[in-house]
Design a protein around this motif. Structure first.
Motif, PDB file in Angstrom:
ATOM      1  N   GLY A 125      30.501  36.825  42.031  1.00  0.00           N
ATOM      2  CA  GLY A 125      30.878  35.410  42.052  1.00  0.00           C
ATOM      3  C   GLY A 125      31.710  35.001  40.844  1.00  0.00           C
ATOM      4  O   GLY A 125      32.566  34.124  40.932  1.00  0.00           O
ATOM      5  N   GLN A 126      31.463  35.659  39.709  1.00  0.00           N
ATOM      6  CA  GLN A 126      32.246  35.360  38.509  1.00  0.00           C
ATOM      7  C   GLN A 126      33.704  35.747  38.711  1.00  0.00           C
ATOM      8  O   GLN A 126      34.618  35.040  38.286  1.00  0.00           O
ATOM      9  CB  GLN A 126      31.663  36.138  37.319  1.00  0.00           C
ATOM     10  CG  GLN A 126      30.374  35.550  36.787  1.00  0.00           C
ATOM     11  CD  GLN A 126      30.614  34.310  35.946  1.00  0.00           C
ATOM     12  OE1 GLN A 126      31.298  34.349  34.946  1.00  0.00           O
ATOM     13  NE2 GLN A 126      30.052  33.198  36.383  1.00  0.00           N
ATOM     14  N   ALA A 128      35.194  35.992  41.657  1.00  0.00           N
ATOM     15  CA  ALA A 128      35.734  35.050  42.639  1.00  0.00           C
ATOM     16  C   ALA A 128      36.116  33.738  41.960  1.00  0.00           C
ATOM     17  O   ALA A 128      37.170  33.156  42.246  1.00  0.00           O
ATOM     18  CB  ALA A 128      34.712  34.809  43.746  1.00  0.00           C
ATOM     19  N   ALA A 129      35.251  33.278  41.016  1.00  0.00           N
ATOM     20  CA  ALA A 129      35.539  32.029  40.317  1.00  0.00           C
ATOM     21  C   ALA A 129      36.818  32.147  39.496  1.00  0.00           C
ATOM     22  O   ALA A 129      37.623  31.217  39.444  1.00  0.00           O
ATOM     23  CB  ALA A 129      34.363  31.648  39.431  1.00  0.00           C
ATOM     24  N   GLY A 130      37.013  33.307  38.874  1.00  0.00           N
ATOM     25  CA  GLY A 130      38.238  33.534  38.115  1.00  0.00           C
ATOM     26  C   GLY A 130      39.469  33.458  39.001  1.00  0.00           C
ATOM     27  O   GLY A 130      40.427  32.741  38.702  1.00  0.00           O
ATOM     28  N   TYR A 131      39.411  34.179  40.125  1.00  0.00           N
ATOM     29  CA  TYR A 131      40.527  34.149  41.070  1.00  0.00           C
ATOM     30  C   TYR A 131      40.761  32.736  41.599  1.00  0.00           C
ATOM     31  O   TYR A 131      41.903  32.290  41.718  1.00  0.00           O
ATOM     32  CB  TYR A 131      40.248  35.091  42.248  1.00  0.00           C
ATOM     33  CG  TYR A 131      40.445  36.555  41.949  1.00  0.00           C
ATOM     34  CD1 TYR A 131      41.393  36.970  41.024  1.00  0.00           C
ATOM     35  CD2 TYR A 131      39.688  37.523  42.598  1.00  0.00           C
ATOM     36  CE1 TYR A 131      41.570  38.319  40.742  1.00  0.00           C
ATOM     37  CE2 TYR A 131      39.856  38.882  42.321  1.00  0.00           C
ATOM     38  CZ  TYR A 131      40.795  39.263  41.397  1.00  0.00           C
ATOM     39  OH  TYR A 131      40.969  40.592  41.122  1.00  0.00           O
ATOM     40  N   ALA A 132      39.656  32.035  41.925  1.00  0.00           N
ATOM     41  CA  ALA A 132      39.781  30.702  42.527  1.00  0.00           C
ATOM     42  C   ALA A 132      40.481  29.725  41.585  1.00  0.00           C
ATOM     43  O   ALA A 132      41.125  28.782  42.032  1.00  0.00           O
ATOM     44  CB  ALA A 132      38.402  30.175  42.921  1.00  0.00           C
ATOM     45  N   LEU A 133      40.362  29.970  40.275  1.00  0.00           N
ATOM     46  CA  LEU A 133      41.036  29.090  39.320  1.00  0.00           C
ATOM     47  C   LEU A 133      42.503  29.457  39.138  1.00  0.00           C
ATOM     48  O   LEU A 133      43.229  28.801  38.403  1.00  0.00           O
ATOM     49  CB  LEU A 133      40.329  29.150  37.963  1.00  0.00           C
ATOM     50  CG  LEU A 133      39.012  28.396  37.872  1.00  0.00           C
ATOM     51  CD1 LEU A 133      38.279  28.752  36.576  1.00  0.00           C
ATOM     52  CD2 LEU A 133      39.245  26.890  37.935  1.00  0.00           C
ATOM     53  N   PHE A 135      43.528  32.652  38.184  1.00  0.00           N
ATOM     54  CA  PHE A 135      43.718  33.809  37.306  1.00  0.00           C
ATOM     55  C   PHE A 135      44.239  34.997  38.110  1.00  0.00           C
ATOM     56  O   PHE A 135      43.857  35.186  39.265  1.00  0.00           O
ATOM     57  CB  PHE A 135      42.395  34.228  36.658  1.00  0.00           C
ATOM     58  CG  PHE A 135      41.929  33.323  35.552  1.00  0.00           C
ATOM     59  CD1 PHE A 135      42.826  32.574  34.802  1.00  0.00           C
ATOM     60  CD2 PHE A 135      40.582  33.229  35.238  1.00  0.00           C
ATOM     61  CE1 PHE A 135      42.382  31.742  33.775  1.00  0.00           C
ATOM     62  CE2 PHE A 135      40.123  32.402  34.219  1.00  0.00           C
ATOM     63  CZ  PHE A 135      41.032  31.655  33.494  1.00  0.00           C
ATOM     64  N   VAL A 144      37.200  36.653  31.803  1.00  0.00           N
ATOM     65  CA  VAL A 144      35.911  36.429  32.471  1.00  0.00           C
ATOM     66  C   VAL A 144      35.007  37.666  32.406  1.00  0.00           C
ATOM     67  O   VAL A 144      33.882  37.599  31.910  1.00  0.00           O
ATOM     68  CB  VAL A 144      36.120  36.021  33.952  1.00  0.00           C
ATOM     69  CG1 VAL A 144      34.769  35.781  34.628  1.00  0.00           C
ATOM     70  CG2 VAL A 144      36.986  34.766  34.039  1.00  0.00           C
ATOM     71  N   GLN A 148      32.133  39.304  28.928  1.00  0.00           N
ATOM     72  CA  GLN A 148      30.707  39.325  29.288  1.00  0.00           C
ATOM     73  C   GLN A 148      30.180  40.756  29.316  1.00  0.00           C
ATOM     74  O   GLN A 148      29.078  41.026  28.837  1.00  0.00           O
ATOM     75  CB  GLN A 148      30.490  38.689  30.659  1.00  0.00           C
ATOM     76  CG  GLN A 148      30.792  37.210  30.683  1.00  0.00           C
ATOM     77  CD  GLN A 148      30.427  36.602  32.030  1.00  0.00           C
ATOM     78  OE1 GLN A 148      29.285  36.625  32.437  1.00  0.00           O
ATOM     79  NE2 GLN A 148      31.414  36.061  32.726  1.00  0.00           N
TER      80      GLN A 148
END
Lengths: 226, 242
Positions: A125-126, A128-133, A135, A144, A148
């Motif tokens: 999900g992390q 996916a969140a990066g791509y969705a923004l 990146f 991202v 981590q």
């Protein structure tokens, strides 16, 4: 030989210190270079491009299957030959210099496995969140995933570095003078093995123990709040 | 704004989406509901190409998502997405979570990005939390930050993938309130959710999915008044009873 004479340490301290400095320099170089190359290898191994996967897997498997001493010897002999092929003239680089290269390349295999499990520990999900923004793959990794993964794996990376620090002593095989090598050379001359090797062991212990305490401290400092 | 035409998707030989066709017009709020495993999350993830699909086409703001020549990062930057598990970046402060994509993707200056982020944080009622890390916030607070993070990119539409499903019941409303407010401001929204109260309040249309297919696609009044399909009727009866 009935009583101990530790004056041999004081008399040769400068030579020992020089060896210790070399050991620390190789450790730091191989750690930084190894983590950098290791991270790239981990990304290759996890990429969807098959030849890159194979290359990284091959690299890791080869270096993890060969004894370090043998790699040290092989690189010491091979690097000058390769350089000669490239430059066309004989370029001896010396045992001390070849070790920087060997340890970096060798440790990269171990660091890459650590980084690989670190990257895999980051939830999908992390990403996916990066791509969705918006990146790109590179940005998602850089901002991202890798920060981590690196934090999660820091204790293991540093533990590997402590092992690396001890393994530098294997350069005795090519006659380079690290901390252990320096002690060994003095012993051969002054014939005070008990005093010399005890001192060396104590110094190794103090440094490694301090480092592992530091790892614990650092771990609680930079842990990600969840 | 979003046109989904005959989209089908398979995982190997298992078909997860079957010939899905619908659209979301500008300023429209469309709620997608259906039993779990019906493909609603998969469908919404196809809209910003987080999930690939093998057949059909999706056009967002005139750009074909499935076209290999499409600059996906550029497209995604314009489509806000909110996830079930918030997916804030745990190693960054709330401020950095809000600012980083503005800086790295849109090329805004740090000051401008932080300023914009804090304004949106204030809008979702969390200005005092700016310096904290996501792990120090409650689920509801994290989800509000996630909405603010998506809004900071000035999106042309917003996708919500079960935004309240991972929340404790007492936190659901604080998130829904933000979404209702967004809807009233005219944001184009596609929301996968089981919150029928939310659908009643702001949805223009409701899509009901079952086994990968769109079974019902109706105006809100029609859907709640008289769903045509039996499966939608059963589903509604089940979830509206409590």
């Amino acid at each position: 030989m009935s009583d101990f004479d530790f004056s041999v340490i004081a008399a040769n301290w400068a030579f020992l210190a020089e060896g210790l400095r070399y050991t620390l320099q190789v450790t730091v170089t191989a750690m930084l270079g190894g983590i950098l190359i290791g991270t790239l290898l981990a990304l290759m191994r996890l990429s969807s491009i098959v030849p890159l996967q194979w290359f990284a897997a091959g690299y890791v498997n080869v270096f993890r299957s060969v004894p370090l001493v043998q790699v040290i010897l092989a690189f010491y002999l091979i690097i000058p030959l390769v350089l000669q092929m490239i430059t066309g003239k004989s370029t001896p680089i010396g045992a001390a210099n070849s070790a920087y290269f060997t340890f970096t390349i060798f440790e990269a295999a171990y660091y890459s496995e650590i980084m690989r499990s670190g990257i895999q520990s980051i939830p999908k999900g992390q990403i996916a969140a990066g791509y969705a923004l918006g990146f790109t793959y590179g940005q998602t990794m850089r901002f991202v995933v890798l920060p981590q993964a690196f934090r999660n794996m820091l204790p293991v990376l540093l533990t590997q570095t402590i092992i690396l620090f001890q393994d530098i002593s294997l350069v005795y095989a090519i006659g380079a003078t690290d901390f252990f090598g320096a002690a060994d050379k003095i012993t051969q001359r002054d014939l005070r093995p008990v005093e010399m090797y005890t001192t060396v062991a104590v110094v190794y212990f103090v440094i490694c123990f301090t480092l592992s305490r530091l790892v614990k401290l650092l771990q609680s400092r930079i842990a990600i709040i969840r | 704004m979003i046109e989904i035409k005959n989209v089908s998707k398979w995982y190997g030989s298992f078909q997860v989406l079957t010939d899905c066709t619908t659209q979301v017009s500008k300023s429209e709020v469309v709620v997608v509901c259906g039993p779990s495993g019906s493909g609603k999350s998969t469908l919404i993830k196809c809209v910003n190409a987080l999930e690939p699909f093998q057949q059909g086409s999706i056009v967002v703001n005139g750009i074909a998502v499935e076209d290999p020549k499409t600059d996906l990062p550029k497209l995604r930057a314009k489509v806000g997405m909110v996830f079930q598990n918030f997916e804030l970046f745990p190693h960054m402060t709330i401020t950095d979570n809000l600012a980083i994509a503005q800086i790295k993707v849109l090329g805004r200056g740090r000051e401008e990005a932080v300023d914009k982020g804090l304004k949106l944080l204030d809008r979702v009622g969390l200005k005092s939390q700016a310096a904290k890390f996501p792990g120090q916030l409650s689920g509801g607070q994290q989800q509000r930050v996630a909405i603010a993070r998506a809004l900071a990119m000035d999106p042309i539409c917003m996708l919500f993938d079960e935004p309240t499903s991972a929340l404790d019941p007492e936190m659901i409303n604080e998130v829904l309130d933000v979404m209702v407010q967004l809807a009233h401001e005219g944001m184009t929204m596609m929301c996968v959710t089981h919150e029928m109260g939310f659908a009643r309040k702001v949805a223009n249309r409701v899509i009901f999915m079952d086994r990968g297919a769109i079974v019902e696609d109706a105006a809100k009044e029609d859907f709640f008044g008289q769903p045509r399909s039996e499966r939608a009727q059963t589903f509604l009866a089940k979830i509206l009873n409590h």
